[in-house]
Write a protein that holds these residues in place. Sequence first.
Motif, PDB file in Angstrom:
ATOM      1  N   ASN A 134       0.794  -1.241   0.000  1.00 61.26           N
ATOM      2  CA  ASN A 134       0.000   0.000   0.000  1.00 61.26           C
ATOM      3  C   ASN A 134       0.825   1.289   0.000  1.00 61.26           C
ATOM      4  OD1 ASN A 134      -2.533  -1.438   0.126  1.00 61.26           O
ATOM      5  ND2 ASN A 134      -2.088  -1.825   2.295  1.00 61.26           N
ATOM      6  N   LYS A 135       2.095   1.195  -0.380  1.00 59.89           N
ATOM      7  CA  LYS A 135       2.905   2.401  -0.506  1.00 59.89           C
ATOM      8  C   LYS A 135       3.854   2.242  -1.683  1.00 59.89           C
ATOM      9  CE  LYS A 135       5.728   5.684   2.134  1.00 59.89           C
ATOM     10  NZ  LYS A 135       6.293   5.999   3.465  1.00 59.89           N
ATOM     11  N   ALA A 136       3.908   3.240  -2.559  1.00 55.25           N
ATOM     12  CA  ALA A 136       4.770   3.169  -3.738  1.00 55.25           C
ATOM     13  C   ALA A 136       6.225   2.958  -3.326  1.00 55.25           C
ATOM     14  CB  ALA A 136       4.641   4.450  -4.560  1.00 55.25           C
ATOM     15  N   MET A 137       6.934   2.125  -4.094  1.00 55.99           N
ATOM     16  CA  MET A 137       8.330   1.828  -3.766  1.00 55.99           C
ATOM     17  C   MET A 137       9.179   3.088  -3.731  1.00 55.99           C
ATOM     18  SD  MET A 137       9.109  -1.734  -5.806  1.00 55.99           S
ATOM     19  CE  MET A 137       8.371  -1.270  -7.383  1.00 55.99           C
ATOM     20  N   ILE A 138       8.948   4.009  -4.660  1.00 60.54           N
ATOM     21  CA  ILE A 138       9.749   5.233  -4.694  1.00 60.54           C
ATOM     22  C   ILE A 138       9.521   6.080  -3.457  1.00 60.54           C
ATOM     23  CG2 ILE A 138       8.044   6.547  -6.046  1.00 60.54           C
ATOM     24  CD1 ILE A 138      11.889   6.774  -6.378  1.00 60.54           C
TER      25      ILE A 138
ATOM     26  N   GLU B 157      18.175   2.009  -7.119  1.00 57.26           N
ATOM     27  CA  GLU B 157      17.163   1.826  -8.131  1.00 57.26           C
ATOM     28  C   GLU B 157      15.780   2.086  -7.553  1.00 57.26           C
ATOM     29  OE1 GLU B 157      17.965  -2.134  -9.533  1.00 57.26           O
ATOM     30  OE2 GLU B 157      20.106  -1.693  -9.721  1.00 57.26           O
ATOM     31  N   SER B 158      14.834   2.395  -8.440  1.00 56.12           N
ATOM     32  CA  SER B 158      13.501   2.788  -7.980  1.00 56.12           C
ATOM     33  C   SER B 158      12.605   1.604  -7.646  1.00 56.12           C
ATOM     34  CB  SER B 158      12.816   3.631  -9.064  1.00 56.12           C
ATOM     35  OG  SER B 158      12.583   2.853 -10.235  1.00 56.12           O
ATOM     36  N   ASP B 159      13.040   0.386  -7.983  1.00 53.79           N
ATOM     37  CA  ASP B 159      12.174  -0.780  -7.808  1.00 53.79           C
ATOM     38  C   ASP B 159      12.616  -1.663  -6.650  1.00 53.79           C
ATOM     39  OD1 ASP B 159      14.510  -1.670  -8.942  1.00 53.79           O
ATOM     40  OD2 ASP B 159      13.563  -2.774 -10.592  1.00 53.79           O
TER      41      ASP B 159
END
Length: 231
Positions: free
Chosen positions: A25-29, A98-100
């Motif tokens: 429930n929270k974006a990785m970035i 990295e963003s992922d």
Amino acid sequence: MAAGLGTRFGKYTELIPKGFVEFKNKAMILRSIDTLIDCGVGRIIIGTGWKKELYDALMDKYSQIECVYSPRYAETNSMYTLYNCREAIGDDDFLLLESDLVYEKKAITSLIECKYDSAMLITPVTKFQDQYYVQMNDKCELINCSTDRNAIQPSGELVGIHKLSNVFYRTVISEYSRILDEKPRLGYEFQLLLTSRNVTPMNVLKLDELKWYEIDDQNDLEFAEAHVEIV
């Protein structure tokens, strides 16, 4: 590094870049940004490409963020994104990630506090697919890396978080500029290896216990959601 198309995610990344895929429930970035700020990082440079406007919007929320757009994102790879950020990075030492990724705070603090000026973070092998293996010598220097475990004698698995001194980074950029036209799709990991082998060694920091996961596709996401506990 957040410029990629994220095509392995299929429908997930048709409207958003991979970094905006949510883990629990929270974006990785957003997880990375909040962790970096919590660790005292004062500047965050995001190398963008696909759906750059979503990253640009973060600059309104976070004063620490600066975005650097790579118009060649579809025809290049992560090393070009890193190269494209050279003016924004300036003379700073920095962390490269990295963003992922989802990871514990100690991934950042351990690199910041370690004795090495430049270091590649690894752990024992944990990922069930798409692993990137790293080999170091008895001086903890990077000597090899491969996606094929049988091609090297792996010391561990690449996390995707690094500490780079500006001196080492400038050497990497200088070396890459010589082959940029020949290898525009080079991953930064391989350029770090080439520089470590041929010019100046880069160290490797191995953490035996670290909760983290690189999420490249839907299978990764499902696995991480079920098995990786990160607050």
